[in-house]
Design a protein around this motif. Sequence first.
Motif, PDB file in Angstrom:
ATOM      1  N   LYS A 255       0.968  -1.401  -0.120  1.00  0.00           N
ATOM      2  CA  LYS A 255      -0.104  -0.015  -0.102  1.00  0.00           C
ATOM      3  C   LYS A 255       0.840   1.091  -0.102  1.00  0.00           C
ATOM      4  O   LYS A 255       1.823   1.215   0.656  1.00  0.00           O
ATOM      5  CB  LYS A 255      -0.957   0.118   1.277  1.00  0.00           C
ATOM      6  CG  LYS A 255      -1.871  -1.176   1.478  1.00  0.00           C
ATOM      7  CD  LYS A 255      -2.921  -1.207   0.462  1.00  0.00           C
ATOM      8  CE  LYS A 255      -3.885  -2.387   0.791  1.00  0.00           C
ATOM      9  NZ  LYS A 255      -4.792  -2.606  -0.322  1.00  0.00           N
ATOM     10  N   THR A 256       0.356   2.188  -0.761  1.00  0.00           N
ATOM     11  CA  THR A 256       1.009   3.511  -0.634  1.00  0.00           C
ATOM     12  C   THR A 256       0.613   4.316   0.488  1.00  0.00           C
ATOM     13  O   THR A 256      -0.321   4.194   1.376  1.00  0.00           O
ATOM     14  CB  THR A 256       0.856   4.325  -1.901  1.00  0.00           C
ATOM     15  OG1 THR A 256      -0.581   4.774  -1.877  1.00  0.00           O
ATOM     16  CG2 THR A 256       0.975   3.583  -3.372  1.00  0.00           C
ATOM     17  N   ALA A 257       1.490   5.493   0.586  1.00  0.00           N
ATOM     18  CA  ALA A 257       1.095   6.154   1.882  1.00  0.00           C
ATOM     19  C   ALA A 257      -0.217   6.919   1.764  1.00  0.00           C
ATOM     20  O   ALA A 257      -0.924   7.065   2.702  1.00  0.00           O
ATOM     21  CB  ALA A 257       2.150   7.331   1.903  1.00  0.00           C
ATOM     22  N   VAL A 258      -0.702   7.227   0.604  1.00  0.00           N
ATOM     23  CA  VAL A 258      -2.079   7.832   0.408  1.00  0.00           C
ATOM     24  C   VAL A 258      -3.002   6.550   0.589  1.00  0.00           C
ATOM     25  O   VAL A 258      -4.269   6.725   1.255  1.00  0.00           O
ATOM     26  CB  VAL A 258      -2.253   8.367  -1.053  1.00  0.00           C
ATOM     27  CG1 VAL A 258      -3.605   8.688  -1.432  1.00  0.00           C
ATOM     28  CG2 VAL A 258      -1.343   9.378  -1.414  1.00  0.00           C
ATOM     29  N   ASP A 259      -2.797   5.320   0.409  1.00  0.00           N
ATOM     30  CA  ASP A 259      -3.497   4.576   0.569  1.00  0.00           C
ATOM     31  C   ASP A 259      -3.632   3.960   2.078  1.00  0.00           C
ATOM     32  O   ASP A 259      -4.959   3.874   2.653  1.00  0.00           O
ATOM     33  CB  ASP A 259      -3.239   2.861   0.001  1.00  0.00           C
ATOM     34  CG  ASP A 259      -3.198   2.946  -1.597  1.00  0.00           C
ATOM     35  OD1 ASP A 259      -3.916   3.680  -2.283  1.00  0.00           O
ATOM     36  OD2 ASP A 259      -2.242   2.052  -2.161  1.00  0.00           O
TER      37      ASP A 259
ATOM     38  N   GLN B 294       1.714  14.605  -3.556  1.00  0.00           N
ATOM     39  CA  GLN B 294       2.330  13.733  -3.341  1.00  0.00           C
ATOM     40  C   GLN B 294       3.882  14.026  -3.638  1.00  0.00           C
ATOM     41  O   GLN B 294       4.220  14.792  -4.586  1.00  0.00           O
ATOM     42  CB  GLN B 294       2.045  12.243  -3.968  1.00  0.00           C
ATOM     43  CG  GLN B 294       0.827  11.878  -3.503  1.00  0.00           C
ATOM     44  CD  GLN B 294       0.642  10.467  -4.110  1.00  0.00           C
ATOM     45  OE1 GLN B 294       1.439   9.854  -4.696  1.00  0.00           O
ATOM     46  NE2 GLN B 294      -0.825  10.017  -4.176  1.00  0.00           N
ATOM     47  N   LEU B 295       4.522  13.678  -2.801  1.00  0.00           N
ATOM     48  CA  LEU B 295       6.217  13.924  -2.967  1.00  0.00           C
ATOM     49  C   LEU B 295       7.026  12.571  -3.191  1.00  0.00           C
ATOM     50  O   LEU B 295       6.620  11.732  -2.290  1.00  0.00           O
ATOM     51  CB  LEU B 295       6.762  14.550  -1.868  1.00  0.00           C
ATOM     52  CG  LEU B 295       6.276  16.052  -1.650  1.00  0.00           C
ATOM     53  CD1 LEU B 295       7.128  16.736  -0.346  1.00  0.00           C
ATOM     54  CD2 LEU B 295       6.769  16.844  -2.906  1.00  0.00           C
TER      55      LEU B 295
END
Length: 110
Positions: A9-13, A29-30
Amino acid sequence: PTKLMLEGKTAVDIASILLDGLGMEPLGQLEPKPKCPCSSEKLVRSLRLLPREEVDTILREEGKVEARCEFCGTVYRMGKEEIEKNVLEATGDASNDSDWEKEIEDKSGN
């Protein structure tokens, strides 16, 4: 969150899962990139902070100085001539950040 990261999972997820129902909207996002502030100038500064006798002993026994950055792993090597030149040309107090920063600016021509 660690389990979610291991699942890919990504940070946004992860933020969306953790903040579900709160109307979370990502602003941007960076892409994190490693950036290390190490430099050969910092090695010279470190050498200037040592007693001159200690630097002379290292040069006499090893013929060079080698240092490895613990953060990024970059290895810096300087021979006797380069060390002597940089230490002799150095001005200001190596233990004073503002003196050292001014010296670096003067060398770079800024």
